[in-house]
Design an enzyme around this catalytic site. Structure first.
Site, PDB file in Angstrom:
ATOM      1  N   LEU A  49     -89.793  59.698   7.653  1.00 30.68           N
ATOM      2  CA  LEU A  49     -88.731  59.568   6.657  1.00 30.68           C
ATOM      3  C   LEU A  49     -88.925  60.566   5.519  1.00 30.68           C
ATOM      4  O   LEU A  49     -90.044  60.813   5.076  1.00 30.68           O
ATOM      5  CB  LEU A  49     -88.706  58.146   6.081  1.00 30.68           C
ATOM      6  CG  LEU A  49     -88.517  57.006   7.089  1.00 30.68           C
ATOM      7  CD1 LEU A  49     -88.388  55.669   6.364  1.00 30.68           C
ATOM      8  CD2 LEU A  49     -87.302  57.234   7.977  1.00 30.68           C
ATOM      9  N   GLY A  94     -92.145  57.546  10.473  1.00 29.32           N
ATOM     10  CA  GLY A  94     -90.837  57.512  11.145  1.00 29.32           C
ATOM     11  C   GLY A  94     -90.761  58.404  12.362  1.00 29.32           C
ATOM     12  O   GLY A  94     -90.009  58.123  13.299  1.00 29.32           O
ATOM     13  N   ASN A 118     -98.437  55.270   9.716  1.00 28.67           N
ATOM     14  CA  ASN A 118     -99.444  55.349   8.648  1.00 28.67           C
ATOM     15  C   ASN A 118     -98.912  54.922   7.278  1.00 28.67           C
ATOM     16  O   ASN A 118     -99.458  55.301   6.241  1.00 28.67           O
ATOM     17  CB  ASN A 118     -99.979  56.786   8.566  1.00 28.67           C
ATOM     18  CG  ASN A 118     -98.887  57.788   8.226  1.00 28.67           C
ATOM     19  OD1 ASN A 118     -97.775  57.690   8.734  1.00 28.67           O
ATOM     20  ND2 ASN A 118     -99.196  58.747   7.378  1.00 28.67           N
ATOM     21  N   GLU A 119     -97.834  54.137   7.268  1.00 28.20           N
ATOM     22  CA  GLU A 119     -97.191  53.735   6.011  1.00 28.20           C
ATOM     23  C   GLU A 119     -98.161  53.132   5.000  1.00 28.20           C
ATOM     24  O   GLU A 119     -98.053  53.376   3.795  1.00 28.20           O
ATOM     25  CB  GLU A 119     -96.054  52.726   6.291  1.00 28.20           C
ATOM     26  CG  GLU A 119     -94.773  53.337   6.813  1.00 28.20           C
ATOM     27  CD  GLU A 119     -94.785  53.689   8.293  1.00 28.20           C
ATOM     28  OE1 GLU A 119     -93.756  54.124   8.805  1.00 28.20           O
ATOM     29  OE2 GLU A 119     -95.842  53.530   8.950  1.00 28.20           O
TER      30      GLU A 119
END
Length: 243
Positions: A49, A94, A118-119
């Site tokens: 994203l 994303g 990996n957010e």
């Protein structure tokens, strides 16, 4: 379909909109039974994203952006076509979701390339439908550990945990993707499509039922000053890296 949005194929509102339009055109073309996704940008499949879409913007913008992210996933995960991700570079967050949403993932055998949700590293929580898609591919234990740690898996690790189905040398990637596509297309479409729908329906229905709630959750989370601050810091870090 080649992703070509330099420098890193980030999933901006424009990119997501174009992606959905392109996918819809292919879905409506009776002659098209499958699609291979790959990148035209060296060393990166998709960086995920676009952070700039989530930083310092209006509530309305956040809602529009998140709806576009949902739409991309709903269309790709439910596609009637055979979908193959030919991952020819790194694919965090994303970008990993795009690959996870396909029927099959082939990655270039390069330990410098990594993939994962990996957010958590950015102080962000992967939404439930990211999590559900991940669990369906790698199983609960690997997904739980990987999500909590915000792990980016190198290509060999990703293959070991089942995040990607095959590793191939870069020069063999397109040839291999075409061979796998031929194998999948050898089956009667209707049987394969109904099976895919049966396997994925519960996860898709869950987002459809809670779509507006999911958008509101995203807005309230991303609007927090602490989250905005960590996103600004992350963008500064990326700028420094570039310079």
């Amino acid at each position: 379909m080649k992703f070509k949005s330099p420098p890193v194929n980030s999933l901006s509102l424009d990119f997501l909109t174009e992606f959905c339009i392109s996918l819809e055109k292919l879905e409506n073309d009776r002659a098209c039974r499958g699609v291979i996704f790959t990148s035209a940008v060296p060393k990166i499949f998709s960086s995920g994203l676009d952070i700039t879409e989530m930083c310092g913007k209006s509530t309305e913008h956040y809602a529009e952006f998140w709806r576009a992210v949902q739409e991309m996933w709903l269309r790709l995960y439910s596609s009637n076509m055979v979908t193959i991700a030919a991952v020819n570079g790194s694919s965090p967050a994303g970008g990993c979701l795009v690959a996870l949403s396909c029927d099959y993932r082939i990655m270039v055998e390069n330990p410098k390339f990594s993939i994962g949700l990996n957010e958590a590293q950015l102080g962000i929580v992967a939404p439930f439908w990211f999590k559900d898609t991940f669990v369906n591919v790698v199983g609960h234990r690997v997904a739980e550990r990987s999500l909590q740690l915000g792990s980016l898996h190198t290509a060999p690790e990703a293959h070991r945990v089942g995040l990607v189905d095959e590793l191939v040398p870069e020069e063999k990637l397109q040839e291999k993707a075409a061979a796998v596509m031929a194998q999948w297309l050898a089956l009667p479409d209707h049987a394969r499509q109904l099976t895919k729908s049966m396997m994925r329906k519960a996860v898709l229905d869950r987002l459809v039922a809670h779509r507006e709630e999911d958008i509101q959750n995203f807005i309230s989370f991303i609007s927090k000053e602490s989250i905005q601050k960590s996103l600004r810091m992350y963008m500064e870090m990326l700028k420094k890296r570039k310079s």
